[in-house]
Design a protein around this motif. Sequence first.
Motif, PDB file in Angstrom:
ATOM      1  N   LYS A 157      22.750  56.568 145.436  1.00  0.00           N
ATOM      2  CA  LYS A 157      23.794  56.407 146.680  1.00  0.00           C
ATOM      3  C   LYS A 157      24.940  56.398 146.436  1.00  0.00           C
ATOM      4  CE  LYS A 157      23.562  51.560 144.226  1.00  0.00           C
ATOM      5  NZ  LYS A 157      23.059  52.264 142.935  1.00  0.00           N
ATOM      6  N   THR A 158      25.949  56.715 145.171  1.00  0.00           N
ATOM      7  CA  THR A 158      27.044  57.681 144.876  1.00  0.00           C
ATOM      8  C   THR A 158      27.153  59.142 145.613  1.00  0.00           C
ATOM      9  OG1 THR A 158      27.900  55.781 143.340  1.00  0.00           O
ATOM     10  CG2 THR A 158      29.036  57.872 143.721  1.00  0.00           C
ATOM     11  N   THR A 159      26.140  59.731 145.229  1.00  0.00           N
ATOM     12  CA  THR A 159      25.895  61.743 145.877  1.00  0.00           C
ATOM     13  C   THR A 159      25.707  61.027 146.648  1.00  0.00           C
ATOM     14  OG1 THR A 159      24.995  61.363 143.535  1.00  0.00           O
ATOM     15  CG2 THR A 159      24.719  63.372 145.451  1.00  0.00           C
ATOM     16  N   ALA A 199      32.389  52.106 151.425  1.00  0.00           N
ATOM     17  CA  ALA A 199      32.786  51.397 150.187  1.00  0.00           C
ATOM     18  C   ALA A 199      31.787  51.059 148.864  1.00  0.00           C
ATOM     19  CB  ALA A 199      33.282  49.925 150.972  1.00  0.00           C
ATOM     20  N   ASP A 200      31.884  51.476 148.092  1.00  0.00           N
ATOM     21  CA  ASP A 200      30.894  52.180 146.832  1.00  0.00           C
ATOM     22  C   ASP A 200      31.189  50.449 146.489  1.00  0.00           C
ATOM     23  OD1 ASP A 200      29.098  53.013 145.260  1.00  0.00           O
ATOM     24  OD2 ASP A 200      29.806  55.332 144.946  1.00  0.00           O
ATOM     25  N   GLU A 201      30.582  49.994 146.133  1.00  0.00           N
ATOM     26  CA  GLU A 201      30.895  48.802 144.986  1.00  0.00           C
ATOM     27  C   GLU A 201      31.817  48.223 144.826  1.00  0.00           C
ATOM     28  OE1 GLU A 201      27.859  47.743 143.485  1.00  0.00           O
ATOM     29  OE2 GLU A 201      26.255  50.101 142.993  1.00  0.00           O
ATOM     30  N   PHE A 261      36.480  54.598 146.352  1.00  0.00           N
ATOM     31  CA  PHE A 261      35.673  55.501 145.151  1.00  0.00           C
ATOM     32  C   PHE A 261      34.807  54.085 144.178  1.00  0.00           C
ATOM     33  CE2 PHE A 261      38.523  58.945 146.433  1.00  0.00           C
ATOM     34  CZ  PHE A 261      36.774  60.182 146.850  1.00  0.00           C
ATOM     35  N   GLN A 262      34.034  54.448 144.029  1.00  0.00           N
ATOM     36  CA  GLN A 262      33.399  53.220 142.621  1.00  0.00           C
ATOM     37  C   GLN A 262      34.286  53.308 141.673  1.00  0.00           C
ATOM     38  OE1 GLN A 262      29.269  54.193 142.144  1.00  0.00           O
ATOM     39  NE2 GLN A 262      28.876  52.513 140.192  1.00  0.00           N
ATOM     40  N   GLY A 263      34.930  51.683 141.517  1.00  0.00           N
ATOM     41  CA  GLY A 263      35.874  51.895 140.100  1.00  0.00           C
ATOM     42  C   GLY A 263      37.052  52.242 141.155  1.00  0.00           C
TER      43      GLY A 263
HETATM   44 MG    MG Z   1      27.216  55.226 142.309  1.00  0.00          MG
END
Ligand code: MG
Length: 315
Positions: free
Chosen positions: A44-46, A171-173, A92-94
């Motif tokens: 997903k993130t990629t 919107a990543d996580e 970004f995630q985090g």
């Molecule tokens: Mg991810």
Amino acid sequence: MSSLIGVRDLVVEFSSGVRAVRSVSLDLAPGERLALVGESGCGKTTTMLAMMGLLPAGATVSGQVLLDGKDILAGGEATMRPHRWSDIAMVFQGAMNALNPVRRVGAQIVEAVRIHGGSRQDGKLRAREVLDLVGLPKDTSSRYPHELSGGQRQRAVIALALACQPRILLADEPTTALDVIVQDQIVTLLRQLSDSLGLAVVLVTHDLALVPHLCDRAAVMYAGTIVESGPCADIVRRPRHPYTRRLVEATPDLAGRRPLTSIPGAPPRLDLPLTGCAFQPRCAEALESCAGSAPPLTDLGGGRTRACHLLEVTA
Ligand SMILES: [Mg+2]
Ligand SMILES: Nc1ncnc2c1ncn2[C@@H]1O[C@H](COP(=O)(O)OP(=O)(O)O)[C@@H](O)[C@H]1O
């Protein structure tokens, strides 16, 4: 549907040999909200980083990212840069834990505007606007990230992503590190922003329960490919891929009175070639032929697609 942004046949391989994305296609209309769902490690993130042109050096990418019909991936950084943040932005995630700890929130937003050619004065005005948009009090501008709660920090990160008035927000996580009540507030905020600004949103999440609260459509990813897509409510109520069914059964808020069951086994290694259906080793319903060839993503009608060799189970 007129596509604002389209991803076509995206393939990403890291220099480590991990093929994280294996032919993903997506479409997003203006103001539309799409969920990209799947277990950790499914790519997903990629996929999102490829849409932003932010993959690490050494990654090999093929396919297209079409913005208003124009491929912004083909020309590399030169064609991507004018659109990054001003058309397509990402949380970004985090990220809420990655705000610059020694700079005030307002200064970080001003800087984002200035990098894109705005004046300091523009930046200050925009900081006030976006902090207001995300429901943070005015004095947040002069606060340091550590002075904010988790939910406030996530709002500040969303404000930062909105600094250059993008049309698309990835919107990543965005709720993963937050408690349930704050999760709801962030999902509500994303919905309000999408409604009031006409912002198209991709919500990336491993939590299928969040999806119907925000999104119109969902795409389910497994081992670097999309295995099922369709209207959210429909997918959650009547999943048609065995993997999606397992995800629903493993999600407390969706399983209803049924006992929760986890998905046995683990996703396949992505640094080796995959033959057959990638889910087949974990699929209780798999036939011998499922190991033979990868099922194509097939149109089922009603806006639904599915990649599975099994005949449809009609309940
Ligand atoms: Mg991810
Ligand atoms: N920079 C990288 N270099 C090598 N492998 C990576 C890198 N980033 C992610 N991966 C691998 O790619 C796969 C997909 O990761 P990712 O896109 O982060 O999945 P998700 O967001 O769905 O959890 C995983 O196997 C992960 O370990």
